[in-house]
Design a protein around this motif. Sequence first.
Motif, short mmCIF file in Angstrom:
data_model
loop_
_atom_site.label_atom_id
_atom_site.label_comp_id
_atom_site.label_asym_id
_atom_site.label_seq_id
_atom_site.Cartn_x
_atom_site.Cartn_y
_atom_site.Cartn_z
N SER A 1 -29.26 5.13 40.63
CA SER A 1 -30.62 4.97 40.14
C SER A 1 -31.15 3.57 40.42
N ASP B 1 -34.08 11.91 42.00
CA ASP B 1 -32.89 11.38 41.32
C ASP B 1 -32.31 12.46 40.41
N GLU B 2 -31.25 13.09 40.83
CA GLU B 2 -30.60 14.17 40.08
C GLU B 2 -31.62 15.19 39.57
MG LIG Z 1 -28.79 7.63 37.51
#
Ligand SMILES: [Mg+2]
Lengths: 321, 340
Positions: free
Chosen positions: B70, B196-197
């Motif tokens: 991240s 992000d995910e």
């Molecule tokens: Mg993360």
Amino acid sequence: MVSSANHKLLRVENLVLHFRTTVGTVQAVDGIDFELDSNRAVVILGESGCGKTSLAKAILRLLPRNVEKYTGKVYLNGVDIMALNDEEFRQNIRWVGISLVPQAAMNSLNPVIRVGDQVAEPAIVHLGIKKAEAWNLAKQMFQHVGVPEDFLYRYPFELSGGMRQRVAIAMALVTSPSLIVLDEPTSALDLLTQANIFNVLKRIKKELGTSFILITHDIATSSELADEVAIMYAGQIVEVGHAKDFFPKPLHPYAEMLMASVPRLRQDQDPEFIVGQPPSLINLPTSCRFAPRCPKRFSKCDQDPPMIEKDGRKVKCWLYA
Amino acid sequence: MAETQVVASKSSSEDTRKVLLSIQNVRVWFELRRFGFGIAGYVRAVDGVAFDLHEGEAIAVVGESGCGKSSLMRTILGLHRPREGQVVFEDKVISEMGREGLKWYRMHVGYIQQDPYGALPPFMSVQRILEEPLITAGVHNKKEREERVRKVLTEVKMTPVEDFLHKFPHMLSGGQQQRTVIARAMIRNPRLIVADEPVSMLDASVRVEILKLLRSLQASHNLSFIYITHDLSTVKYFSERIFVMYAGQLVEKGPIGKILKNPLHPYTHALIAATSDPDARNAETYKEVPPGEPPSLVKPPAGCRFHPRCSRIIKGTCDVEEPPEFQPEPGHQVKCWLYK
Ligand SMILES: [Mg+2]
Ligand SMILES: Nc1ncnc2c1ncn2[C@@H]1O[C@H](COP(=O)(O)OP(=O)(O)O)[C@@H](O)[C@H]1O
Ligand SMILES: Nc1ncnc2c1ncn2[C@@H]1O[C@H](COP(=O)(O)OP(=O)(O)O)[C@@H](O)[C@H]1O
Ligand code: SF4
Ligand SMILES: [Mg+2]
């Protein structure tokens, strides 16, 4: 508890747990049947909201205030534990017979108490043993779950998530229950930590002969522990059978689609998704509960299908009638 | 401590597409403050990362939590300034841009985060949520905005559009919430999407649906795409190249097929071995897992950061000197002494 030869370790019959809410009755657990032999693991698989955690609570009688209906039979070693009063249940069943590793257990450890004390506590309370003896047991449990002994003296914040989850498992083990219920034990953990925890559970099963109910939405990792698989949909079990039959060829259309939705590392076929959403557990239809999403539905599906036995497997679907 | 120069990925020479985003030896360190005494050290969240992303290319960054994924993405989005190195987008150095420049840049970049519910303002309707980015982009014509909102909702398959326009986030399912987040990321017609995910909070059946949607959007708009995940089993449906991240660094980079079939770095090996496919035989065997846990990013191990856990360690080398990036085959880089 000693398991006797002519009884299953666990038999659940028509277990029902409904909740009262302002918008209606939530049929979270709605007539569940399954059995489990000693030293076996059953996986309860289902999407979120289908009633998995409620099932764990119903088995362990950990009930919220707004229960509307709580009925059925749960036999542990042949004894109907639903017939016990709360005090008997607390003394003889919870922890001693069946313990629970609740969802997000690793985050529910008490932050201001050393983990050794936390693991020893159930042994002191439920086995009635002295503190020193309980610490000895805790030490042994730490070995089983692969946490270094000196961690007994640490506080939860000094441990990684994976280590805390092992501690939570050690706590469930310390009273030597014959059955441990694990609610999403690895969902919040990283891949390698997850693999480690499953190694730990396999080892406990082999070395201590423990049985497990593993509750999860993660189909791929569930196969790491499963002897039996039960698929849950809208408060009910729609298929149950041996893992070695289930994983290669699920029978229920929902189970088939669920399996087809799993991305696989070692195979090339594209995963498929299931159209639509699981129903709300309030005002459930009288048809098959999966019918609105089922590509194979036909006229019979307007009625609730019974559980049908087929080659030693059970499936709640008219296709097999 | 040996600090190795990291150069941008060589694979650019084989790829004829234009480079859209270039990450050049980026380091992002967070200060660890000690009460009353200033700086006690740094969290080296991103510590020497380099790669090129081409136009229309989809890549995946895979690694466990805390490895810096991240932080790397937030740096790419211009939310963190690297202490070293540069983020270059279309020949413009965005890591040195001021407010106006960043505003221009963010028009071209869409961001999809992990928790769709947390990402959506609870008191705004879907229509408001999607109109906002257009207002900041200077689309003053209400009619045009409404048309674009309808178009993007159709693209993310939230149809009939009327059923969703006036809904608030809590009235949507998890999958619909994530579609809304995707629509918001898409509405300004970005060239690059950072996800992000994006599916880790969703149920299995919905997860596939969202991944397929992202892939079709990527292809139909020829988007450059960075997909961040900890789940190796989803990457091959998605990306062309995969970057494996460990302790703030990319330890292996290469085409998906090569990495999944023939992982070179011992850490990549471990990740693949730990990934389960649903198979009843899994219950009969133990998994091989490297001992220990990822290191602290404040004082990472000397030499190779994976060496304390590595079964193939070359004593005297791996624990002393940081491995540079080797290239055992074209387009495939690995930061490990075994490939010297
Ligand atoms: Mg993360
Ligand atoms: N105490 C309660 N009162 C009312 N509804 C509840 C209560 N506990 C759970 N539910 C509802 O019951 C359903 C099943 O929940 P749960 O058993 O937690 O499912 P799962 O664990 O499969 O995600 C959900 O719709 C949930 O909102
Ligand atoms: N703003 C910040 N300040 C200080 N430390 C941070 C900050 N953001 C992230 N970190 C730290 O940087 C490391 C990498 O975090 P992150 O990039 O979120 O990893 P990932 O996304 O891979 O889980 C972690 O140790 C995290 O605690
Ligand atoms: S450089 Fe050495 S320690 Fe690091 S991964 Fe390679 S073999 Fe293992
Ligand atoms: Mg649950």
